[in-house]
Design a protein around this motif. Sequence first.
Motif, short mmCIF file in Angstrom:
data_model
loop_
_atom_site.label_atom_id
_atom_site.label_comp_id
_atom_site.label_asym_id
_atom_site.label_seq_id
_atom_site.Cartn_x
_atom_site.Cartn_y
_atom_site.Cartn_z
N GLY A 272 9.48 -5.99 1.29
CA GLY A 272 8.50 -4.93 1.36
C GLY A 272 8.71 -4.02 2.54
N LYS B 123 3.32 -4.05 2.72
CA LYS B 123 3.21 -3.79 1.28
C LYS B 123 4.49 -4.26 0.58
N THR B 124 4.32 -4.98 -0.52
CA THR B 124 5.48 -5.46 -1.27
C THR B 124 6.08 -4.33 -2.11
N MET C 184 0.79 -3.58 -3.21
CA MET C 184 2.05 -2.89 -3.43
C MET C 184 1.98 -1.47 -2.89
#
Length: 426
Positions: free
Chosen positions: A369, A381-382, A404
């Motif tokens: 991420g 955040k991935t 995400m």
Amino acid sequence: MQQQDNKKKKKSSGSMPGGRLIFVIVAAVVVLVLGWQVYSAFSVTYETTPAVQVTVNDSIMAEGWFFRDEIPVTGSTGESVKHIVYSGERVQQDAALAVVYSDEDALALSQQIDPLENRITLLDTALSSAADGSDAAKLDQMIILSLQQMAEQAKNGSGSALSNASSSLRTLALRREAGNADTAAITAERDALIQERDSLNAQLAGHTTQLTAPCSGYFSEIVDGYEEILTLDALSDLTIDRFHELTSTQVSTNEDAWGKMIQGFSWYLVSEISAEDASRFSEGQSLRVNFTQASMETPVTVYSVLKERNSDTALLVLEGTEFNSEMVSMRQQPIEIILATYTGLRVPKEAVSVQETTDSDGVTTSTTGVFILSGSFQKFKTINKLYEADDYYVVEQSATDVNMLVEQDQIIVSGKNLQNNMVVKK
């Protein structure tokens, strides 16, 4: 004696032993270093970039050569030829392609006949419309539809279809206004025009010849000399050396060639690409080709991949079925062969990191991420990678998963002490 002792005591009390001085200096340095580290931890300058949506092609650039079955159409190439069809239009065998006039006088007579024919047609329409009382609202809808068709035909470069559509539009407009027409005056004008037209046609008798299509197919006004060289028969035993030989042939055009007919419903585009790139293609694979100079894309399928042992290159043969005025005029074109198109968020490679977490069972999970700057917090955040370019990734964009990356997130490209949910002092 006592005075000397006092002087020694004063001198001794005004100096510091060397070991103590070193200790003080070291302590000061340690305090400064710790202070700087604390300051740096809470006063980090971050370089960020917004996550923006991009669309990129996974593609290969190449040079494409068209192979087709083509028959030149011979005849007069002077100014006394009048086209009936235009490049990119499909015609049947023996259909008229053009009219050749014996001289300039005959051509001039023909040019007088055309507006007469158009006017007679319009007057016939006016007379019939005045009699049937067509519904005005219905005619308005037909006019709008005709305008839309003309716009599409202009976009596709269909010359004769556009000409027919414009005539149809004029007819509809005349029908719309035919309710107030003076039918007696229209009939008198129509009869006079017919008489004038018939007189001109009588003068043209014996001074015209038609050029007709030798086969069914698509017509092109461009003749380049490769019509009998880059044929479909040549594809059957094509090799890399043979391809070089065919495409380097010095050609000359037939001075009597007025155009050509392209037979069949398909064309073939041959490109020499690296052997490494060729391994990404297989027969029947669906692709798209972008003709970069014409800014035009068309769907194609892989017809064949011709590889040779110990060769660094291979031949890729693509098959297409779309024809238009530009397509039939092309022979050699720079192309972009598009395998796939990806739409997502652009992420610089230097911003990507892998975070490891270990659960209560001792199982370690790695998550890829980026860190973003959200107000006064660092957040992790991935990302799911879709496509890799030279210096960035295109990653999936989620509208529902808050963990995400989303559009306009401020991606931290460089910074220190990056930790999830860490407070940042700007």
